[in-house]
Design a protein around this motif. Structure first.
Motif, PDB file in Angstrom:
ATOM      1  N   GLU A 173       0.646  -1.239   0.140  1.00 33.08           N
ATOM      2  CA  GLU A 173      -0.030   0.012   0.087  1.00 33.08           C
ATOM      3  C   GLU A 173       0.715   1.144   0.008  1.00 33.08           C
ATOM      4  OE1 GLU A 173      -0.905  -0.030   4.759  1.00 33.08           O
ATOM      5  OE2 GLU A 173      -2.412  -0.472   3.253  1.00 33.08           O
ATOM      6  N   THR A 174       1.997   1.238   0.448  1.00 38.05           N
ATOM      7  CA  THR A 174       2.761   2.457   0.247  1.00 38.05           C
ATOM      8  C   THR A 174       3.335   2.685  -0.899  1.00 38.05           C
ATOM      9  OG1 THR A 174       4.996   0.936   0.689  1.00 38.05           O
ATOM     10  CG2 THR A 174       3.638   1.880   2.771  1.00 38.05           C
ATOM     11  N   LEU A 175       3.200   1.924  -1.960  1.00 39.19           N
ATOM     12  CA  LEU A 175       3.620   2.174  -3.220  1.00 39.19           C
ATOM     13  C   LEU A 175       2.377   2.309  -4.244  1.00 39.19           C
ATOM     14  CD1 LEU A 175       6.115  -1.040  -3.496  1.00 39.19           C
ATOM     15  CD2 LEU A 175       6.653   1.581  -3.186  1.00 39.19           C
ATOM     16  N   GLU A 176       1.350   2.727  -3.562  1.00 40.70           N
ATOM     17  CA  GLU A 176      -0.060   2.903  -4.282  1.00 40.70           C
ATOM     18  C   GLU A 176       0.242   3.895  -5.404  1.00 40.70           C
ATOM     19  OE1 GLU A 176      -4.784   4.268  -3.264  1.00 40.70           O
ATOM     20  OE2 GLU A 176      -3.276   4.212  -1.526  1.00 40.70           O
ATOM     21  N   HIS A 177       0.873   4.923  -5.200  1.00 39.27           N
ATOM     22  CA  HIS A 177       1.031   5.977  -6.197  1.00 39.27           C
ATOM     23  C   HIS A 177       2.339   5.721  -7.171  1.00 39.27           C
ATOM     24  CE1 HIS A 177      -2.521   7.993  -4.763  1.00 39.27           C
ATOM     25  NE2 HIS A 177      -2.018   7.954  -3.612  1.00 39.27           N
ATOM     26  N   GLU A 178       2.934   4.573  -6.908  1.00 35.22           N
ATOM     27  CA  GLU A 178       4.076   4.410  -7.641  1.00 35.22           C
ATOM     28  C   GLU A 178       3.768   3.348  -8.922  1.00 35.22           C
ATOM     29  OE1 GLU A 178       7.921   4.942  -8.774  1.00 35.22           O
ATOM     30  OE2 GLU A 178       7.273   5.822  -6.666  1.00 35.22           O
ATOM     31  N   ASP A 179       4.338   3.966 -10.161  1.00 35.24           N
ATOM     32  CA  ASP A 179       3.872   3.126 -11.311  1.00 35.24           C
ATOM     33  C   ASP A 179       4.927   1.799 -11.509  1.00 35.24           C
ATOM     34  OD1 ASP A 179       3.037   1.920 -13.701  1.00 35.24           O
ATOM     35  OD2 ASP A 179       3.214   4.045 -14.749  1.00 35.24           O
ATOM     36  N   THR A 180       4.669   0.789 -10.570  1.00 33.43           N
ATOM     37  CA  THR A 180       5.603  -0.265 -10.627  1.00 33.43           C
ATOM     38  C   THR A 180       5.774  -1.222 -11.851  1.00 33.43           C
ATOM     39  OG1 THR A 180       3.912  -1.747  -9.495  1.00 33.43           O
ATOM     40  CG2 THR A 180       5.583  -0.313  -8.070  1.00 33.43           C
ATOM     41  N   TYR A 181       4.864  -0.916 -12.828  1.00 31.02           N
ATOM     42  CA  TYR A 181       4.644  -1.773 -13.909  1.00 31.02           C
ATOM     43  C   TYR A 181       5.494  -1.035 -15.165  1.00 31.02           C
ATOM     44  CZ  TYR A 181       1.025  -4.813 -11.911  1.00 31.02           C
ATOM     45  OH  TYR A 181       0.377  -5.636 -11.092  1.00 31.02           O
ATOM     46  N   GLU A 182       5.282   0.276 -15.249  1.00 27.08           N
ATOM     47  CA  GLU A 182       5.837   0.868 -16.438  1.00 27.08           C
ATOM     48  C   GLU A 182       7.339   0.585 -16.879  1.00 27.08           C
ATOM     49  OE1 GLU A 182       7.834   3.619 -18.947  1.00 27.08           O
ATOM     50  OE2 GLU A 182       8.257   3.488 -16.651  1.00 27.08           O
ATOM     51  N   PRO A 225      -3.296  -8.440  -5.887  1.00 27.09           N
ATOM     52  CA  PRO A 225      -4.600  -8.784  -5.256  1.00 27.09           C
ATOM     53  C   PRO A 225      -5.490  -8.886  -6.181  1.00 27.09           C
ATOM     54  CG  PRO A 225      -3.533  -6.716  -4.352  1.00 27.09           C
ATOM     55  CD  PRO A 225      -2.852  -7.206  -5.610  1.00 27.09           C
ATOM     56  N   LYS A 226      -6.221 -10.354  -5.853  1.00 21.61           N
ATOM     57  CA  LYS A 226      -7.310 -10.692  -6.853  1.00 21.61           C
ATOM     58  C   LYS A 226      -8.321  -9.760  -6.933  1.00 21.61           C
ATOM     59  CE  LYS A 226      -4.772 -14.544  -7.268  1.00 21.61           C
ATOM     60  NZ  LYS A 226      -4.099 -14.600  -8.413  1.00 21.61           N
ATOM     61  N   ALA A 227      -8.642  -9.121  -5.971  1.00 21.43           N
ATOM     62  CA  ALA A 227      -9.919  -8.324  -6.165  1.00 21.43           C
ATOM     63  C   ALA A 227      -9.505  -6.972  -6.530  1.00 21.43           C
ATOM     64  CB  ALA A 227     -10.651  -7.933  -4.848  1.00 21.43           C
ATOM     65  N   GLY A 228      -8.239  -6.713  -6.442  1.00 21.66           N
ATOM     66  CA  GLY A 228      -7.616  -5.294  -6.913  1.00 21.66           C
ATOM     67  C   GLY A 228      -7.377  -4.973  -8.385  1.00 21.66           C
ATOM     68  N   VAL A 229      -7.521  -3.714  -8.792  1.00 20.79           N
ATOM     69  CA  VAL A 229      -7.112  -3.572 -10.159  1.00 20.79           C
ATOM     70  C   VAL A 229      -6.237  -2.177 -10.004  1.00 20.79           C
ATOM     71  CG1 VAL A 229      -7.847  -2.409 -12.276  1.00 20.79           C
ATOM     72  CG2 VAL A 229      -9.372  -4.053 -11.145  1.00 20.79           C
ATOM     73  N   ILE A 230      -5.203  -2.202 -10.860  1.00 16.41           N
ATOM     74  CA  ILE A 230      -4.374  -1.064 -10.773  1.00 16.41           C
ATOM     75  C   ILE A 230      -4.784   0.263 -11.098  1.00 16.41           C
ATOM     76  CG2 ILE A 230      -2.059   0.048 -11.540  1.00 16.41           C
ATOM     77  CD1 ILE A 230      -1.586  -2.639 -12.772  1.00 16.41           C
ATOM     78  N   ALA A 231      -5.065   1.097 -10.093  1.00 25.48           N
ATOM     79  CA  ALA A 231      -5.796   2.508 -10.031  1.00 25.48           C
ATOM     80  C   ALA A 231      -5.087   3.041 -11.099  1.00 25.48           C
ATOM     81  CB  ALA A 231      -6.046   3.204  -8.765  1.00 25.48           C
ATOM     82  N   ASN A 232      -6.122   4.170 -11.660  1.00 24.84           N
ATOM     83  CA  ASN A 232      -5.609   5.395 -12.315  1.00 24.84           C
ATOM     84  C   ASN A 232      -5.284   6.358 -11.457  1.00 24.84           C
ATOM     85  OD1 ASN A 232      -5.658   4.490 -15.169  1.00 24.84           O
ATOM     86  ND2 ASN A 232      -7.863   4.152 -15.235  1.00 24.84           N
ATOM     87  N   GLY A 233      -4.358   7.057 -11.808  1.00 21.17           N
ATOM     88  CA  GLY A 233      -4.053   8.222 -10.722  1.00 21.17           C
ATOM     89  C   GLY A 233      -2.617   8.691 -11.245  1.00 21.17           C
ATOM     90  N   GLU A 234      -1.886   9.606 -10.471  1.00 24.09           N
ATOM     91  CA  GLU A 234      -0.807  10.055 -10.967  1.00 24.09           C
ATOM     92  C   GLU A 234       0.457   9.390 -10.265  1.00 24.09           C
ATOM     93  OE1 GLU A 234      -0.764  14.093 -10.863  1.00 24.09           O
ATOM     94  OE2 GLU A 234      -2.017  14.574 -12.375  1.00 24.09           O
ATOM     95  N   ALA A 235       1.529   9.013 -10.975  1.00 23.13           N
ATOM     96  CA  ALA A 235       2.582   8.423 -10.448  1.00 23.13           C
ATOM     97  C   ALA A 235       3.652   9.321  -9.838  1.00 23.13           C
ATOM     98  CB  ALA A 235       3.600   7.860 -11.483  1.00 23.13           C
ATOM     99  N   SER A 236       3.984   9.047  -8.632  1.00 22.78           N
ATOM    100  CA  SER A 236       4.797  10.236  -7.652  1.00 22.78           C
ATOM    101  C   SER A 236       5.927  10.646  -8.449  1.00 22.78           C
ATOM    102  CB  SER A 236       5.455   9.286  -6.468  1.00 22.78           C
ATOM    103  OG  SER A 236       6.197   7.952  -6.904  1.00 22.78           O
ATOM    104  N   GLY A 237       6.072  12.041  -8.402  1.00 23.34           N
ATOM    105  CA  GLY A 237       7.136  12.530  -8.883  1.00 23.34           C
ATOM    106  C   GLY A 237       6.821  12.800 -10.678  1.00 23.34           C
ATOM    107  N   SER A 238       5.495  12.635 -11.123  1.00 16.78           N
ATOM    108  CA  SER A 238       5.417  12.450 -12.348  1.00 16.78           C
ATOM    109  C   SER A 238       3.777  13.106 -12.747  1.00 16.78           C
ATOM    110  CB  SER A 238       5.413  11.202 -12.860  1.00 16.78           C
ATOM    111  OG  SER A 238       4.993  11.062 -14.299  1.00 16.78           O
ATOM    112  N   LYS A 239       3.689  13.582 -13.599  1.00 15.19           N
ATOM    113  CA  LYS A 239       2.350  14.213 -14.035  1.00 15.19           C
ATOM    114  C   LYS A 239       1.698  12.751 -14.870  1.00 15.19           C
ATOM    115  CE  LYS A 239       2.337  18.254 -12.239  1.00 15.19           C
ATOM    116  NZ  LYS A 239       1.360  18.393 -10.967  1.00 15.19           N
ATOM    117  N   LYS A 240       2.312  11.666 -15.199  1.00 13.27           N
ATOM    118  CA  LYS A 240       1.856  10.838 -16.055  1.00 13.27           C
ATOM    119  C   LYS A 240       0.796   9.770 -15.498  1.00 13.27           C
ATOM    120  CE  LYS A 240       4.468   7.754 -18.362  1.00 13.27           C
ATOM    121  NZ  LYS A 240       5.521   6.964 -18.934  1.00 13.27           N
ATOM    122  N   PRO A 241      -0.132   9.379 -15.962  1.00 13.49           N
ATOM    123  CA  PRO A 241      -0.862   8.512 -15.337  1.00 13.49           C
ATOM    124  C   PRO A 241      -0.309   7.409 -15.074  1.00 13.49           C
ATOM    125  CG  PRO A 241      -1.979   9.166 -17.298  1.00 13.49           C
ATOM    126  CD  PRO A 241      -0.510   9.758 -17.335  1.00 13.49           C
TER     127      PRO A 241
END
Length: 450
Positions: free
Chosen positions: A98-107, A136-152
């Motif tokens: 959860e601490t990486l919620e706004h980090e784009d870990t996939y990109e 997480p099975k029920a989770g979906v990567i949320a749309n939002g802004e990555a930390s330190g970036s204006k990129k979704p």
């Protein structure tokens, strides 16, 4: 050195100038401190650090891959991540902390798939597969802004489409001549456990790329590739759109050849489990009988297998095929009668069990037998054949879940209506029954007695 031939050991021996990256502000002081504690340390020490501060290390590694483009450094960090996940795949959950919620870990990993460097492609692919499988099975990567970036933040759809597209490309035209297809199959055998990946793979027309890889194998490497390919087919046998393709390809023939010749227990097990899944669906049972599977199963049961799941599956498949043969034999007789065009009141026409067990067989070859019954209505001059054909169409309406709709689409109503004025009472009686069932539908048709 050719990057395709780089080994993990060679990459991890490198000395990366982390201090230089901090001076140029590509790494923070905190990041440098984390790296000094982690880099070049024994596996046990690294494991403890990941247990204590795993999300911080994931954040650091993803940040480096996002901000630093020097290939030697990218290869090194990918090797660190690959090593940590291969030692313990459950660590992939750290990427979903959860601490990486706004980090784009996939990109970064998705982007690196397009690099012209096999070591980077291979490691990025495997790491992505681990991360996706751990989400997480029920989770979906949320749309939002990555930390330190204006990129979704990259969505799960973007990730899956990009990864599946890359995997299919490796099966069509591999980036590496001997490792491209095996790494793609290995990743798919993990990813296809996820229903959303199955859907993406089928939409990408990927199923047909697996079929050529289903062939008897002899070397250890080719046996592993065959096993993982068959594992992919087994996983897809739970997904209806994929089953439709498997039914119209040479999949069954190839799987049968494999199970006849393979002595590797894990290969035999996954093929038998696939057969068990497909047996009750569509025309697979008939295909299995035609391919001589009952005899093959009997032969396999005489061998000394240690796997209980395999033994259970063999017994279940044997019993299922016996039932299928019984049903096929009665439907084959019926089919032969209809195709000859001369119908009589044989017991099967009025047996409820025959219709319950065989009504889906009418779907074969685009409802061939149903169409022949309608042709008999148009062309036959034999009152008995006309009466039985009307009755059988009414039985199809009653027992098939979509019977009324299918018969209506085939323009049966007009043909049957003409026979309601037939001079033969038996024909008019059964034509009337057929029209009643067609107008009332299955819900009320069962109240109408022949």
């Amino acid at each position: 050195m050719d990057q395709a031939e780089l080994s993990m050991e060679q990459v991890l021996k490198r000395d990366i100038p982390w201090e230089t990256y901090m001076t140029t502000k590509l790494i923070s002081a905190t990041g440098l401190q984390l790296l000094r504690r982690f880099d070049k340390k024994p596996e046990s020490a690294r494991a403890q650090l990941l247990d204590e501060d795993g999300p911080a290390y994931v954040h650091l590694f993803v940040t480096i891959l996002r901000d630093i483009f020097k290939e030697e450094t990218v290869e090194y960090v990918l090797a660190l991540i690959y090593e940590m996940l291969s030692a313990n795949p459950t660590r992939a959950r750290l990427f979903h902390d959860e601490t990486l919620e706004h980090e784009d870990t996939y990109e970064p990993f998705l982007r690196l798939l397009s690099k012209g460097n096999w070591f980077i492609q291979e490691k990025s692919c495997k790491i992505l597969a681990w991360i996706i499988s751990a989400r997480p099975k029920a989770g979906v990567i949320a749309n939002g802004e990555a930390s330190g970036s204006k990129k979704p933040i990259t969505t799960i759809d973007d990730v899956l489409n990009g990864l599946v597209e890359w995997l299919c490309a490796q099966l069509r035209q591999p980036s590496h001549p001997t490792r491209g297809a095996p790494i793609a199959i290995s990743c798919l055998s993990t990813l296809l456990k996820e229903p959303v990946v199955r859907s993406s793979f089928v939409q990408a027309d990927g199923v047909k790329l697996l079929v050529p890889l289903i062939s008897p194998a002899s070397t250890q490497q080719s046996i592993q590739l065959l096993y993982e390919t068959c594992l992919c087919i087994w996983l897809l046998s739970y997904f209806e759109p994929a089953i439709e393709y498997l039914a119209t390809s040479r999949t069954m023939q190839r799987l049968t050849e494999v199970v006849k010749s393979s002595t590797k227990e894990k290969v035999v097990r996954v093929v038998i489990l696939t057969f068990r899944n497909l047996l009750p669906k569509g025309t697979f049972g008939a295909q299995m009988v035609d391919l001589g599977l009952p005899h093959i199963i009997h032969s396999l049961k005489t061998q000394a297998w240690s796997d209980e799941d395999l033994l259970d599956a063999l017994n279940q498949l044997e019993e299922g095929l016996k039932d299928k043969i019984k049903k096929l034999s009665s439907f084959d007789k019926y089919k032969q009668e209809v195709l000859l065009g001369h119908l009589d009141w044989n017991p099967m026409h009025k047996e409820a069990n025959f219709w319950r067990e065989n009504v889906t067989c009418f779907e074969e070859n685009d409802f061939q037998i149903l169409r022949v019954l309608l042709t008999i209505l148009d062309t036959s001059t034999d009152p008995r054949s006309l009466a039985v054909a009307c009755f059988d169409i009414s039985q199809f309406i009653q027992y098939h879940p979509a019977g009324r709709v299918i018969v209506t689409d085939l323009k049966a109503k007009e043909r049957v209506m003409k026979l309601m004025n037939h001079e033969n009472a038996e024909v008019t009686k059964n034509a009337l029954l057929c029209i009643q069932r067609l107008l009332l539908g299955a819900k009320y048709a069962s109240f109408l007695q022949a």
